[in-house]
Design a protein around this motif. Structure first.
Motif, PDB file in Angstrom:
ATOM      1  N   SER A 101       0.835  -1.214   0.000  1.00  0.00           N
ATOM      2  CA  SER A 101       0.000   0.000   0.000  1.00  0.00           C
ATOM      3  C   SER A 101       0.864   1.256   0.000  1.00  0.00           C
ATOM      4  N   LEU A 102       1.940   1.255   0.788  1.00  0.00           N
ATOM      5  CA  LEU A 102       2.788   2.455   0.872  1.00  0.00           C
ATOM      6  C   LEU A 102       3.637   2.637  -0.377  1.00  0.00           C
ATOM      7  N   GLY A 103       4.034   1.531  -0.990  1.00  0.00           N
ATOM      8  CA  GLY A 103       4.831   1.589  -2.212  1.00  0.00           C
ATOM      9  C   GLY A 103       6.075   2.443  -2.042  1.00  0.00           C
ATOM     10  N   LYS A 104       6.248   3.409  -2.951  1.00  0.00           N
ATOM     11  CA  LYS A 104       7.461   4.232  -2.935  1.00  0.00           C
ATOM     12  C   LYS A 104       7.455   5.253  -1.818  1.00  0.00           C
ATOM     13  N   ASN A 105       6.352   5.361  -1.076  1.00  0.00           N
ATOM     14  CA  ASN A 105       6.298   6.316   0.041  1.00  0.00           C
ATOM     15  C   ASN A 105       6.958   5.755   1.297  1.00  0.00           C
TER      16      ASN A 105
END
Ligand code: SAH
Length: 197
Positions: A101-105
């Motif tokens: 869900s957060l991916g590249k964050n």
């Protein structure tokens, strides 16, 4: 061959930790490609990370190898192993989902990345820190799998130090970046336990 239930619990814990590392490593490589624009990294945050590492990995490994402190062992039953394994597995599933869900964050310390966007979907719809929820589940799984009061409490302490040293600063950083958007998100979500806290 006579394998004790206690060793089965320990073996499941070791496999769980390896799986945890495999999940983290693959996402860490991906996230590293996004440039960092703000870094709130501090000595206190490093202390938190080190405490969690000690309570959730280093000391438990020492315990699995040495059996110390034996006096704090509690009896292992089939149900404690199954319960511990189930909780640890749910921690891993949630850990993977939060990374997706957060991916590249995502970042290991408190950072804002280029093109950072606020994630409010999946587990983030219910709680603002589901990755920390997964750590809490790991602590509980560890407690039942390793069946030792001291190791269990040390895991809880390591998690608590990381969480409480970090959570206010993380939310401040997010408020700073996303303003009203994060404020309204705070109004509709809890921190780590859905509907409770
Ligand atoms: N506290 C979150 C994320 C841990 S990773 C959790 O427990 O799930 C830490 C990084 O994630 C922080 O540096 C922050 O930049 C980022 N982050 C935290 N919450 C976020 C959100 N809702 N959307 C996007 N990024 C977020």
């Amino acid at each position: 061959m006579n394998v004790s239930l206690a060793s089965v619990g320990e073996a499941i814990w070791v496999l769980g930790i390896v799986a945890w590392y495999v999940i983290r490593y693959s996402f860490e490589r991906r996230a590293k490609r996004a440039r960092i624009v703000k870094d709130k990294n501090s000595l206190l945050d490093k202390v938190g990370l080190a405490s969690a590492l000690f309570g959730l990995a280093i000391f438990p490994v020492f315990y699995v190898i040495s059996g110390i402190p034996e006096a704090a062992d509690f009896p292992v039953h089939l149900w404690t192993v199954i319960l511990g394994g189930g909780i640890f597995l749910s921690a891993l599933v949630l850990f993977r989902i939060t990374h997706k869900s957060l991916g590249k964050n995502w970042s290991i310390t408190l950072q804002i990345r280029e093109q950072h966007c606020l994630v409010r979907t999946g587990p983030y719809a219910l709680v603002r820190h589901p990755m920390y929820t997964s750590f809490l589940l790991m602590v509980s799984g560890q407690f039942f799998l390793l069946a030792n009061w001291f190791v269990g409490l040390l895991g809880l302490l390591g998690f608590a130090i990381l969480f409480f040293l970090r959570v206010d600063k993380e939310e401040e950083m997010m408020l700073d970046k996303f303003g009203q958007q994060y404020r309204s998100y705070m109004g509709t979500s809890k921190r780590i336990i859905p509907f409770v806290y």
